[in-house]
Motif scaffolding. Structure first.
Motif, PDB file in Angstrom:
ATOM      1  N   LEU A  33     -33.272  21.721 -33.438  1.00 22.96           N
ATOM      2  CA  LEU A  33     -31.893  21.241 -33.466  1.00 22.96           C
ATOM      3  C   LEU A  33     -31.047  22.241 -34.245  1.00 22.96           C
ATOM      4  N   VAL A  34     -30.000  22.772 -33.615  1.00 25.19           N
ATOM      5  CA  VAL A  34     -29.079  23.704 -34.274  1.00 25.19           C
ATOM      6  C   VAL A  34     -27.715  23.035 -34.348  1.00 25.19           C
ATOM      7  N   LEU A  64     -23.933  31.081 -31.027  1.00 30.69           N
ATOM      8  CA  LEU A  64     -24.435  32.447 -31.201  1.00 30.69           C
ATOM      9  C   LEU A  64     -25.816  32.449 -31.849  1.00 30.69           C
ATOM     10  N   MET A  65     -26.035  31.555 -32.802  1.00 21.06           N
ATOM     11  CA  MET A  65     -27.363  31.446 -33.415  1.00 21.06           C
ATOM     12  C   MET A  65     -28.410  31.098 -32.366  1.00 21.06           C
ATOM     13  N   SER A  66     -28.074  30.151 -31.492  1.00 18.31           N
ATOM     14  CA  SER A  66     -29.017  29.731 -30.448  1.00 18.31           C
ATOM     15  C   SER A  66     -29.279  30.856 -29.460  1.00 18.31           C
ATOM     16  N   LEU A  67     -28.225  31.600 -29.111  1.00 21.22           N
ATOM     17  CA  LEU A  67     -28.409  32.738 -28.218  1.00 21.22           C
ATOM     18  C   LEU A  67     -29.253  33.813 -28.888  1.00 21.22           C
ATOM     19  N   GLU A  68     -29.049  34.012 -30.188  1.00 18.57           N
ATOM     20  CA  GLU A  68     -29.864  34.988 -30.912  1.00 18.57           C
ATOM     21  C   GLU A  68     -31.339  34.582 -30.930  1.00 18.57           C
ATOM     22  N   LEU A  69     -31.613  33.283 -30.994  1.00 22.55           N
ATOM     23  CA  LEU A  69     -33.004  32.818 -30.903  1.00 22.55           C
ATOM     24  C   LEU A  69     -33.588  33.176 -29.542  1.00 22.55           C
ATOM     25  N   ALA A  70     -32.779  32.993 -28.488  1.00 20.91           N
ATOM     26  CA  ALA A  70     -33.236  33.365 -27.145  1.00 20.91           C
ATOM     27  C   ALA A  70     -33.529  34.856 -27.068  1.00 20.91           C
ATOM     28  N   VAL A  71     -32.675  35.659 -27.675  1.00 19.09           N
ATOM     29  CA  VAL A  71     -32.877  37.113 -27.670  1.00 19.09           C
ATOM     30  C   VAL A  71     -34.143  37.483 -28.445  1.00 19.09           C
ATOM     31  N   GLY A 123     -45.935  24.140 -23.488  1.00 20.27           N
ATOM     32  CA  GLY A 123     -45.888  25.162 -24.516  1.00 20.27           C
ATOM     33  C   GLY A 123     -44.563  25.895 -24.555  1.00 20.27           C
ATOM     34  N   LEU A 124     -43.459  25.156 -24.365  1.00 19.89           N
ATOM     35  CA  LEU A 124     -42.126  25.732 -24.387  1.00 19.89           C
ATOM     36  C   LEU A 124     -41.435  25.408 -25.703  1.00 19.89           C
ATOM     37  N   ILE A 125     -40.397  26.156 -26.019  1.00 18.41           N
ATOM     38  CA  ILE A 125     -39.570  25.885 -27.193  1.00 18.41           C
ATOM     39  C   ILE A 125     -38.185  25.488 -26.690  1.00 18.41           C
ATOM     40  N   LEU A 126     -37.739  24.284 -27.027  1.00 21.21           N
ATOM     41  CA  LEU A 126     -36.439  23.792 -26.589  1.00 21.21           C
ATOM     42  C   LEU A 126     -35.492  23.756 -27.781  1.00 21.21           C
ATOM     43  N   VAL A 127     -34.373  24.440 -27.653  1.00 16.47           N
ATOM     44  CA  VAL A 127     -33.374  24.532 -28.718  1.00 16.47           C
ATOM     45  C   VAL A 127     -32.137  23.739 -28.291  1.00 16.47           C
ATOM     46  N   PHE A 128     -31.830  22.694 -29.035  1.00 17.71           N
ATOM     47  CA  PHE A 128     -30.684  21.845 -28.724  1.00 17.71           C
ATOM     48  C   PHE A 128     -29.513  22.169 -29.652  1.00 17.71           C
ATOM     49  N   ILE A 129     -28.414  22.610 -29.084  1.00 17.03           N
ATOM     50  CA  ILE A 129     -27.191  22.773 -29.865  1.00 17.03           C
ATOM     51  C   ILE A 129     -26.588  21.386 -30.071  1.00 17.03           C
ATOM     52  N   SER A 130     -26.137  21.113 -31.280  1.00 13.65           N
ATOM     53  CA  SER A 130     -25.649  19.768 -31.576  1.00 13.65           C
ATOM     54  C   SER A 130     -24.315  19.774 -32.306  1.00 13.65           C
ATOM     55  N   GLN A 131     -23.491  18.804 -31.978  1.00 16.23           N
ATOM     56  CA  GLN A 131     -22.258  18.565 -32.712  1.00 16.23           C
ATOM     57  C   GLN A 131     -22.573  17.911 -34.055  1.00 16.23           C
ATOM     58  N   ILE A 132     -21.669  18.095 -34.992  1.00 15.32           N
ATOM     59  CA  ILE A 132     -21.736  17.454 -36.295  1.00 15.32           C
ATOM     60  C   ILE A 132     -20.625  16.409 -36.358  1.00 15.32           C
ATOM     61  N   ASP A 133     -20.932  15.280 -36.973  1.00 10.27           N
ATOM     62  CA  ASP A 133     -19.941  14.212 -37.060  1.00 10.27           C
ATOM     63  C   ASP A 133     -18.704  14.665 -37.838  1.00 10.27           C
ATOM     64  N   ARG A 134     -17.546  14.179 -37.405  1.00 13.38           N
ATOM     65  CA  ARG A 134     -16.299  14.569 -38.053  1.00 13.38           C
ATOM     66  C   ARG A 134     -16.198  14.061 -39.487  1.00 13.38           C
ATOM     67  N   SER A 135     -17.033  13.115 -39.856  1.00 10.40           N
ATOM     68  CA  SER A 135     -17.015  12.605 -41.230  1.00 10.40           C
ATOM     69  C   SER A 135     -17.634  13.590 -42.221  1.00 10.40           C
ATOM     70  N   TYR A 136     -18.339  14.616 -41.722  1.00 11.53           N
ATOM     71  CA  TYR A 136     -18.939  15.599 -42.621  1.00 11.53           C
ATOM     72  C   TYR A 136     -17.844  16.306 -43.418  1.00 11.53           C
ATOM     73  N   ASP A 137     -18.028  16.370 -44.722  1.00 13.24           N
ATOM     74  CA  ASP A 137     -17.042  16.979 -45.609  1.00 13.24           C
ATOM     75  C   ASP A 137     -17.681  18.153 -46.355  1.00 13.24           C
ATOM     76  N   PRO A 138     -17.339  19.397 -45.980  1.00 14.89           N
ATOM     77  CA  PRO A 138     -17.940  20.565 -46.645  1.00 14.89           C
ATOM     78  C   PRO A 138     -17.567  20.665 -48.117  1.00 14.89           C
ATOM     79  N   ALA A 139     -16.524  19.924 -48.539  1.00 12.52           N
ATOM     80  CA  ALA A 139     -16.136  19.959 -49.948  1.00 12.52           C
ATOM     81  C   ALA A 139     -17.147  19.227 -50.824  1.00 12.52           C
ATOM     82  N   THR A 140     -17.877  18.295 -50.232  1.00 15.39           N
ATOM     83  CA  THR A 140     -18.865  17.534 -50.996  1.00 15.39           C
ATOM     84  C   THR A 140     -20.300  17.954 -50.693  1.00 15.39           C
ATOM     85  N   LYS A 141     -20.495  18.639 -49.561  1.00 11.92           N
ATOM     86  CA  LYS A 141     -21.836  19.108 -49.201  1.00 11.92           C
ATOM     87  C   LYS A 141     -21.683  20.466 -48.521  1.00 11.92           C
ATOM     88  N   PRO A 142     -22.198  21.548 -49.124  1.00 15.55           N
ATOM     89  CA  PRO A 142     -21.967  22.894 -48.598  1.00 15.55           C
ATOM     90  C   PRO A 142     -22.409  23.099 -47.154  1.00 15.55           C
TER      91      PRO A 142
END
Length: 237
Positions: free
Chosen positions: A68-69, A79-86, A183-202
């Motif tokens: 999960l990314v 871009l992180m997920s694409l870099e994993l593919a690369v 034997g595959l690796i599945l990478v899921f790009i995921s949204q983050i909830d709008r309630s996430y506050d970077p001021a309280t959690k980096p």
């Protein structure tokens, strides 16, 4: 390697420059790279790749993993997920990028943004932007994929957007069983909830995943979260 800003900020500056100056993105990227002391963006990206988080994360992955990314918009999760593919393709494996968001041109632009010529991997990379993307579609597309193939799914919350698709929980469980069996690796790009506050959690974490529909997040084996240039990865459970 010291840059004037995090790499995702530099890429965002290049996109803005491309729009404002009406120049190709690759030219804008080269201009930004020159400001950072590199003749071309590809040289900057190549230098950065020696310490890139994607390489460190890929080294922790094993066939059968669900990854999960997650990040808020504009923080570099695609871009992180694409870099994993690369990284997978550089190691000799194949990769496929399933997306309900991007066009083929968008994907080519993102290859340029990470300093990679997709033609170097044209025999190992597949791009799938079908409107029918779902667990069944992914399973069918990967039926003959060799062990170790990395498949990126863009993005998790869209899998059950169409009413005719099964519930998200059902789809992810099916994909987990399939990934382990093949034997595959599945990478899921995921949204983050709008309630996430970077001021309280980096950096967001598993508790900040946006879940409009129920999903057992312990189905994922590894997680990677990004915010403001910080990258954190760990086991999901």
């Amino acid at each position: 390697m010291k840059l004037s800003a995090p790499i995702y900020h530099l890429k965002r500056q290049a996109k803005r420059l491309s729009r404002e100056e009406k120049i190709p993105l690759h030219e804008a990227l080269d201009r930004i790279a020159a400001r950072e002391g590199f003749n071309r963006w590809s040289l900057l990206a190549a230098k950065l790749s020696t310490t890139a988080p994607a390489g460190k994360l890929f080294a922790r992955l094993t066939p059968g993993d669900l990854v999960l990314v997650g990040a808020r918009p504009g923080q570099g999760k695609t871009l992180m997920s694409l870099e994993l593919a690369v990284e997978a393709m550089r190691s000799g494996s194949h990769a496929i990028f399933f997306t309900l968001e991007y066009t083929r041109q968008d994907m080519l632009d993102r290859f340029r943004a990470i300093g990679v010529d997709w033609l170097d991997f044209r025999d190992r990379f597949t791009f799938d932007c079908s409107d029918a993307i779902s667990a069944d579609h992914i399973v069918n597309a990967l039926a003959s994929a060799p062990r170790g193939t990395v498949a990126v799914i863009d993005y998790l919350q869209l899998l059950d957007q169409r009413r005719e698709n099964p519930e998200l929980m059902v789809q992810v469980r099916a994909l987990k069983a399939f990934a382990r069996d093949k034997g595959l690796i599945l990478v899921f790009i995921s949204q983050i909830d709008r309630s996430y506050d970077p001021a309280t959690k980096p950096c967001p974490d598993i508790q900040d995943i946006r879940l409009p529909n129920p999903l057992d997040l312990t189905l994922f084996d590894k997680t990677c979260f990004l915010n403001n240039g910080e990258v954190r990865f760990q086991a999901a459970s």
